[in-house]
Write a protein that holds these residues in place. Structure first.
Motif, PDB file in Angstrom:
ATOM      1  N   SER A  78      46.296  11.291 -38.111  1.00  0.00           N
ATOM      2  CA  SER A  78      44.883  10.875 -38.071  1.00  0.00           C
ATOM      3  C   SER A  78      44.611  10.895 -36.559  1.00  0.00           C
ATOM      4  CB  SER A  78      44.802   9.657 -38.623  1.00  0.00           C
ATOM      5  OG  SER A  78      45.575   8.448 -38.024  1.00  0.00           O
ATOM      6  N   ASP A  79      43.418  10.766 -36.062  1.00  0.00           N
ATOM      7  CA  ASP A  79      42.924  10.584 -34.836  1.00  0.00           C
ATOM      8  C   ASP A  79      41.749   9.203 -34.914  1.00  0.00           C
ATOM      9  OD1 ASP A  79      42.180  10.570 -32.215  1.00  0.00           O
ATOM     10  OD2 ASP A  79      40.946  12.380 -32.117  1.00  0.00           O
ATOM     11  N   PRO A  80      42.251   8.180 -34.582  1.00  0.00           N
ATOM     12  CA  PRO A  80      43.355   7.890 -33.651  1.00  0.00           C
ATOM     13  C   PRO A  80      44.681   7.781 -34.365  1.00  0.00           C
ATOM     14  CG  PRO A  80      42.281   5.724 -34.001  1.00  0.00           C
ATOM     15  CD  PRO A  80      41.299   6.908 -34.644  1.00  0.00           C
ATOM     16  N   TYR A  81      45.806   7.904 -33.705  1.00  0.00           N
ATOM     17  CA  TYR A  81      47.257   7.815 -33.856  1.00  0.00           C
ATOM     18  C   TYR A  81      48.068   6.886 -33.262  1.00  0.00           C
ATOM     19  CZ  TYR A  81      47.693  11.172 -29.962  1.00  0.00           C
ATOM     20  OH  TYR A  81      47.428  11.788 -28.838  1.00  0.00           O
ATOM     21  N   TYR A  82      49.183   6.479 -33.782  1.00  0.00           N
ATOM     22  CA  TYR A  82      50.013   5.822 -33.212  1.00  0.00           C
ATOM     23  C   TYR A  82      51.124   6.671 -32.015  1.00  0.00           C
ATOM     24  CZ  TYR A  82      54.505   2.922 -32.309  1.00  0.00           C
ATOM     25  OH  TYR A  82      55.539   2.337 -31.658  1.00  0.00           O
ATOM     26  N   PHE A  83      50.834   6.323 -30.739  1.00  0.00           N
ATOM     27  CA  PHE A  83      51.235   7.236 -29.789  1.00  0.00           C
ATOM     28  C   PHE A  83      52.676   7.484 -29.817  1.00  0.00           C
ATOM     29  CE2 PHE A  83      50.571   3.135 -27.467  1.00  0.00           C
ATOM     30  CZ  PHE A  83      51.789   3.015 -27.358  1.00  0.00           C
ATOM     31  N   ASN A  84      53.723   6.691 -30.352  1.00  0.00           N
ATOM     32  CA  ASN A  84      54.992   6.898 -30.429  1.00  0.00           C
ATOM     33  C   ASN A  84      55.262   8.073 -31.062  1.00  0.00           C
ATOM     34  OD1 ASN A  84      56.380   3.850 -29.233  1.00  0.00           O
ATOM     35  ND2 ASN A  84      55.977   5.578 -27.960  1.00  0.00           N
ATOM     36  N   GLN A  85      54.599   7.898 -32.329  1.00  0.00           N
ATOM     37  CA  GLN A  85      54.841   9.242 -33.274  1.00  0.00           C
ATOM     38  C   GLN A  85      54.454  10.473 -32.731  1.00  0.00           C
ATOM     39  OE1 GLN A  85      52.961   7.676 -36.985  1.00  0.00           O
ATOM     40  NE2 GLN A  85      54.449   6.200 -37.312  1.00  0.00           N
ATOM     41  N   GLU A  86      53.361  10.627 -31.899  1.00  0.00           N
ATOM     42  CA  GLU A  86      52.704  11.814 -31.633  1.00  0.00           C
ATOM     43  C   GLU A  86      53.828  12.166 -30.614  1.00  0.00           C
ATOM     44  OE1 GLU A  86      50.707  14.676 -29.235  1.00  0.00           O
ATOM     45  OE2 GLU A  86      51.392  12.454 -28.470  1.00  0.00           O
ATOM     46  N   THR A  87      54.201  11.506 -29.691  1.00  0.00           N
ATOM     47  CA  THR A  87      55.212  12.043 -28.728  1.00  0.00           C
ATOM     48  C   THR A  87      56.467  12.460 -29.042  1.00  0.00           C
ATOM     49  OG1 THR A  87      55.790   9.691 -28.115  1.00  0.00           O
ATOM     50  CG2 THR A  87      54.091  10.809 -26.581  1.00  0.00           C
ATOM     51  N   THR A  88      56.855  11.702 -30.324  1.00  0.00           N
ATOM     52  CA  THR A  88      58.120  11.736 -30.827  1.00  0.00           C
ATOM     53  C   THR A  88      57.876  13.431 -31.630  1.00  0.00           C
ATOM     54  OG1 THR A  88      58.765   9.594 -31.321  1.00  0.00           O
ATOM     55  CG2 THR A  88      59.729  11.476 -32.946  1.00  0.00           C
TER      56      THR A  88
END
Length: 391
Positions: free
Chosen positions: A122-132
């Motif tokens: 989704s957008d917004p997302y939890y940033f640590n998951q996106e960078t992982t």
């Protein structure tokens, strides 16, 4: 000089230290710093929790390696807890203990998607998951959530975004960063969509214990036929027990998924922290009433924030629920990072820019309101009014 991994090198610096660095320039003119940045429980761990951690840490019984999937006792206790929470036939065989929920997501993601595959978020997302996912070489496709709908995922938008390259949909409910609680019927429809399209649903429920209503079942997904072939649930003990430094999380999934995740975990950490596992296994049943009191306290803080933000010079609440609020700021000409930096340096409010959580979130800031008590939250009104009047 040898080269770095390009997938890591292109990432921005970790966001929380950046926000803390802004706060170092605050001169205290408005009173003590109000830290609404990183999600940290705004009250101490229970004394019994601390005693258990100390006793277990001092025991030689937990100095050796343990099972990759986690110690049997915690898996059994948490499996029974899951069965009670969801009213479903869940047990130890459905549990894999991890060193925190970020690690749980990493292991789940590696298990279901490889380099070149796509995970829908989704957008917004939890940033640590996106960078992982970015570090793993997994592509990310975003499905925007409409602010006018409280940032809830839209089923039609999700369906349109599921292309043949998508291996999983990753969602967080209660949501980080918005706090939005996804209704059970919406989660049920999303599950059915994922099952029909043959993709995994990775559902992060780190903030499950802070749902606004007492005794509310988050969803009935674990009662659906063959749920094991679609759903992977994630959870963290950190927030509920106020022990984020001990890094303890859990995955709930079918036994076949647990077996696959064990292959990943064996190469990541071999086994999760053992003394913390033993302490939480004891604490989970005996601190239930204390956790409920904390849930009620967080609900009071949410109410305090609603009252504080009402009619506040163009500031408004985009979404608010368990632990977080997504706050719309009134400065259309400024980026969310510029606004958050000014708040830190000039008013003593630490919060995260909306841009950290997705490309369409410049008008928003994340307030981790659970960090502060109600009296502290009410101090926000004067400080936000001051920055509005000077801009």
């Amino acid at each position: 000089m040898p080269k770095f991994n390009a997938a890591v090198e292109i990432l921005a610096a970790p966001p929380i230290p950046t926000v803390f660095s802004w706060g170092k320039s605050y001169d205290g003119r408005n009173g003590p710093m109000i830290d609404l940045s990183q999600a940290v429980p705004g009250y101490p761990a229970h004394p019994e929790m601390l005693r258990l951690l100390g006793d277990c840490a001092a025991s030689s019984a937990y100095t050796g390696y343990g099972p990759i999937e986690g110690d049997a006792r915690l898996r059994e206790v948490y499996g029974a807890h899951l069965a009670d929470v969801y009213g479903a036939a869940l047990g130890a065989e459905n549990v894999h203990i991890t060193a925190g929920c970020n690690q749980a997501f990493t292991c789940a993601a590696i298990t279901v998607a490889g380099a070149g595959d796509t995970v829908l978020m989704s957008d917004p997302y939890y940033f640590n998951q996106e960078t992982t996912l970015a570090m793993l070489g997994v592509k990310v496709r975003l499905a925007p959530c409409n602010p006018d709908n409280g940032f809830l995922p839209d089923l039609a938008t999700l369906e349109a975004a599921i292309k043949p390259d998508v291996r999983a949909l990753a969602l967080v409910s209660p949501n980080n960063p918005t706090g939005a609680v996804y209704p059970p019927e919406l989660l049920s429809a999303i599950f059915d969509l994922c099952r029909a399209r043959g993709i995994w649903l990775i559902l992060d429920e780190t903030y499950r214990d802070f749902l606004p209503e007492a005794g509310q079942r988050p969803h009935d997904l674990f009662n659906k036929p063959d749920w094991q072939e679609t759903l992977i649930g994630l959870y963290s003990f950190s927030k509920s027990f106020c022990i984020p430094g001990h890094r303890l999380g859990a995955i709930t999934a079918g036994a076949a998924v647990v077996d696959q995740i064990a292959k990943v975990m064996d190469n990541v950490q071999i086994c999760p922290p053992r003394s913390a596992q033993a302490a939480v296994a004891d604490a989970l049943p005996i601190l239930a009433e204390w956790r409920e009191q904390n849930r009620m306290e967080i609900a009071l803080r949410a109410t305090a924030l609603k009252e504080t933000m009402e009619g506040l010079n163009g500031w408004s609440i985009g979404a608010l629920g368990a632990y977080f609020a997504f706050i719309r700021h009134p400065f259309a000409e400024r980026t969310s990072a510029e606004v958050a930096e000014r708040l830190a340096k000039e008013t003593g409010i630490l919060c995260l820019p909306g841009s950290y959580f997705g490309p369409g979130q410049e008008r928003y800031l994340r307030f981790a309101f659970a960090n502060a008590d109600s009296d502290t939250i009410r101090l926000l009104r004067d400080r936000l009014q001051r920055i509005s009047s000077t801009s």
